[in-house]
Write a protein that holds these residues in place. Structure first.
Motif, PDB file in Angstrom:
ATOM      1  N   UNK A   1      -3.216  -1.627  61.220  1.00  0.00           N
ATOM      2  CA  UNK A   1      -1.933  -0.881  60.780  1.00  0.00           C
ATOM      3  C   UNK A   1      -1.408  -0.566  62.180  1.00  0.00           C
ATOM      4  N   UNK A   2      -1.778  -0.250  63.249  1.00  0.00           N
ATOM      5  CA  UNK A   2      -1.181   0.159  64.447  1.00  0.00           C
ATOM      6  C   UNK A   2      -0.656  -1.387  65.035  1.00  0.00           C
ATOM      7  N   UNK A   3      -1.343  -2.381  64.972  1.00  0.00           N
ATOM      8  CA  UNK A   3      -0.687  -3.490  65.539  1.00  0.00           C
ATOM      9  C   UNK A   3       0.365  -4.027  64.681  1.00  0.00           C
ATOM     10  N   UNK A   4       0.072  -3.991  63.244  1.00  0.00           N
ATOM     11  CA  UNK A   4       1.229  -4.317  62.281  1.00  0.00           C
ATOM     12  C   UNK A   4       2.665  -3.664  62.567  1.00  0.00           C
ATOM     13  N   UNK A   5       2.247  -2.325  62.984  1.00  0.00           N
ATOM     14  CA  UNK A   5       3.635  -1.369  63.202  1.00  0.00           C
ATOM     15  C   UNK A   5       4.338  -1.987  64.487  1.00  0.00           C
ATOM     16  N   UNK A   6       3.693  -2.347  65.566  1.00  0.00           N
ATOM     17  CA  UNK A   6       4.013  -2.997  66.686  1.00  0.00           C
ATOM     18  C   UNK A   6       4.762  -4.337  66.512  1.00  0.00           C
TER      19      UNK A   6
END
Lengths: 185, 102
Positions: A161-166
């Motif tokens: 999820x954090x990579x997706x937000x980035x």
């Protein structure tokens, strides 16, 4: 009143406000007014979370939906259309069919989970919330935080999820940025 | 005490309203707003099942938070696409975006 307890009356009021403003969101001609109605609908959903004991999620709803997404949508509206003057047809040709489908969906879903759901016997859909220690509800945020960093639970979806937000951040900047020729013109 | 079915019916109604908006609106931003309503309806369901079925575990809450994160990303990318399309085609009406039709 009508044999309802206080929290039931409260829930019905909140649900009515939320659904009413949601209907405004999908029917209003002026998109800016629709976005303001959307903020009230988000607030109603946040209050629903509070009635369910999910205070953390209600706070996150306030910050993410009302604070960020609504503002983003309002910016999008202001950057794309001269909404205050333009009065255009808000619905396409299939609006009647869409309303029919939505009503059928609601009726069917309600029918199913009143009559057939749940498959587990001895649990009625009229079941009340199980009586639990209030400390367990208070502790749920701690459990949530631990689950997010636990290798046996959600650490992988959490990192994804954090990579997706980035990726979404970089991607949206790249997509919305003016092309070089346009910037010079 | 509120019966579980009340929350589920409320959530289904919110989902139906959002579904109508997605199918019937012409403006792409209005469609995006309806999608947000759909995601909220799903989140209410997740939190309801957490409270009524597994209050001792945070499964429903965790997925509700993931839905929140995906919704934020979706709104950002969606609006960037809409702004880009508006810049190139001078329209945000979904029916007029028929570049791939012929």
């Amino acid at each position: 009143m009508f044999g309802l307890e206080f929290d039931q009356i409260f829930f019905v009021l909140i649900a009515a406000v939320t659904l009413g403003f949601s209907v405004l969101v999908v029917t209003m001609r002026n998109l800016f007014h629709a976005a303001l109605a959307l903020m009230v609908a988000f607030l109603g959903v946040a209050v629903t979370y509070v009635t369910l004991g999910a205070g953390f999620l209600a706070m996150a709803q306030l910050l993410v939906y009302i604070g960020a997404i609504s503002i983003l949508i309002i910016f999008g509206i202001m950057m794309t259309r001269r909404i205050m003057s333009a009065e255009e047809e808000p619905f396409n040709g299939q609006a009647g069919l869409a309303a029919f489908t939505a009503v059928i969906f609601f009726a069917f879903t309600t029918y199913v989970f009143i009559n057939y759901w749940p498959a587990v016997p001895a649990v009625s859909p009229l079941a009340m919330a199980p009586e639990v220690d209030p400390a367990m509800i208070d502790n749920s945020v701690v459990l949530l935080g631990q689950a997010f960093v636990n290798p046996n639970a959600y650490v992988l979806p959490f990192e994804v999820a954090s990579v997706m937000l980035l990726a979404a951040l970089v991607g949206s900047v790249f997509i919305a940025k003016p092309r070089i020729q346009e910037a010079e013109a | 005490m509120i019966p579980m079915s009340w929350y589920l019916i409320f959530s289904a109604a919110l989902f139906a309203i959002g579904l109508y908006g997605v199918m019937a609106r012409r403006n792409a931003i209005a469609i995006l707003m309806s999608v947000e309503l759909l995601l909220n309806a799903v989140n209410i369901n997740l939190v309801t099942f957490w409270r009524y079925r597994t209050p001792d575990r945070s499964v429903g809450l965790a997925w509700a938070v993931f839905v929140l994160a995906v919704a934020a990303a979706e709104a950002a990318v969606g609006l960037a696409l809409i702004i880009s399309v508006y810049r190139n085609r001078d329209s945000v009406i979904a029916e007029e975006l028929d570049l791939l039709r012929n």
